[in-house]
Write a protein that holds these residues in place. Structure first.
Motif: not given
Ligand code: NAD
Ligand code: MG
Length: 389
Positions: A180-187, A237-244, A300-311
């Motif tokens: 998404g648009p905030f992939r590289t944004w800080s929290a 056995r289902i994973e998300a992977v970030v692929h910009p 890239e591995a997704p970041d659930t700290d910045r994107f808590p909704c993913l968790a």
């Protein structure tokens, strides 16, 4: 191949997926005919589409708009109707072969239930149906001739990777996410992002609600839940992977270590056409992709700290019951309020978390329980938002 013309009901015909579905129908009159078109409130766009496609019936969600619809279309012999019951009932007519569910959010549930009861094939864009009531939908499908063909690009990709494979040989489903648009944004920066920032999706042009869900990565949480119910693979056995670059639309890893990926341009015409064809390929559904234009595909591995909704996908699939239904309802309310400027971007997650904590758990929901949990979660989410302000 069956060469008879298939009759299609397009639910949400004025939206992003609905319009792209109509493109495909218009380009292939030898295969497809639109017989039913529906929309929520965009009566002018619905009339425009009906004048081109000449369906048998059109339905608008808002009843106050029926006179306008009738004035334009009744003289042409097109049946017009309005309201929730008409939106659901229009899918099970005898002349409908395939139902495309391209409405937003919880509104997809009722018509999908009717389509399953009517034994129709379903091209499912409305992932929220499986998020809200995946267990019930699968129970219903097991007792019906109805089949679901995913429109979501990731799930279409997985279905394409699984063609001809044995499900017991699957190790993992790898669902790609643009980030998404905030992939590289800080929290800190994300917490106060505006609706205009969040609506700037880097790769896809979509409706507003799913675009915000992509910015929070709630969309990817929903897609993990969707994949679980579509393919019967357990959540671990289902994973998300970030692929910009959004070129690899998803992957399947098998027990021998092989990984199959489906690649293509970020263009929804392809997965829509694959679903409409019940997994047959349509000539020229999407454009030609030159691999040399994409020499830098990254993961890239997704970041659930910045994107808590993913968790929340994990929470929903561990707790089950009405959990995902409550998450979905709270998210719909929070996203609408964010788009209206009532809450900040960072508060979308807070609203969902607090709503989830206050709506009673129902372990084995039936249809009426989903309806009640959805209503209760919406009311709670609205209360939470009031308390925030
Ligand atoms: P959109 O906002 O562009 O269009 C939504 C359509 O549904 C419109 O025709 C609208 O009139 C209708 N609608 C909205 N609320 C309604 C209601 N309460 N009752 C009846 N009709 C209603 O949305 P979209 O981007 O086309 O997304 C549609 C669905 O497809 C969503 O579930 C979304 O998650 C899914 N999806 C979309 C994309 C995409 O590229 N747009 C990709 C994958 C999945
Ligand atoms: Mg998707």
């Amino acid at each position: 191949m069956n060469d008879s013309v298939k009759n299609i009901a397009v639910l949400g015909a004025t939206g992003s997926i609905g319009r792209q579905t109509l493109d495909i129908i218009a380009s292939h009159p030898e295969r497809y005919r639109a017989v039913v078109l529906t929309a929520g409130s965009k009566v002018d766009k619905l009339i425009e589409a009906a004048l081109v496609h000449r369906p048998r019936r059109v339905v608008i969600g808002q009843t106050a708009l029926l006179p306008e619809l009738e004035a334009a279309l009744s003289p042409l012999g097109i049946e017009c109707a309005a309201g929730d019951e008409a939106l659901a009932e229009c899918v099970d007519a005898d002349d409908v072969d395939i139902v495309v569910t391209a409405t937003v959010g919880y509104s997809g549930l009722m018509p999908t239930v009717r389509a399953i009861k009517g034994g129709k094939d379903i091209a499912l864009a409305n992932k929220e149906t499986l998020v809200v009531a995946g267990e019930m939908i699968n129970r219903m499908l097991s007792q019906s001739d109805s089949k679901i063909y995913p429109v979501d690009s990731e799930h279409s990709a997985i279905a394409q990777c699984l063609a001809g494979e044995d499900m017991s040989r699957v190790r993992r489903l790898l669902i790609t996410a643009s980030g998404g648009p905030f992939r590289t944004w800080s929290a800190e920066r994300m917490a106060v992002a505006t609706a205009a920032d969040a609506l700037k999706h880097p790769n896809w042009s979509m409706g507003r609600k799913i675009t915000i869900d992509s910015a929070t990565m709630m969309n990817k949480a929903f897609e993990i839940i969707e994949a679980h119910y579509l393919f019967g693979v357990e959540p671990s056995r289902i994973e998300a992977v970030v692929h910009p670059q959004s070129i690899v639309h998803s992957m399947v890893e098998f027990v021998d270590g092989a990984v199959k990926a489906q690649m293509g341009l970020p263009d929804m015409h392809l997965p829509i056409a694959y679903a409409l064809g019940c997994h047959a390929r349509l000539d020229g559904a999407s454009g030609h992709m030159s691999l040399t234009d994409y020499s830098n595909l990254t993961f890239e591995a997704p970041d659930t700290d910045r994107f808590p909704c993913l968790a929340l996908a994990k929470t929903a699939l561990e707790r089950r019951g009405n959990t995902a239904c409550v998450i979905n309802a709270a998210n719909e309310v929070a996203v609408a309020e964010f788009l209206d400027g009532t809450i900040r971007f960072g508060q979308i997650y807070d609203v969902i978390e607090r709503t989830l904590a206050s709506v009673p758990f129902v372990a084995v929901p039936e249809f009426d329980d989903y309806v009640a949990s959805n209503a209760e979660a919406r009311a709670k989410a609205a209360e939470v938002i009031k308390s925030l302000n």
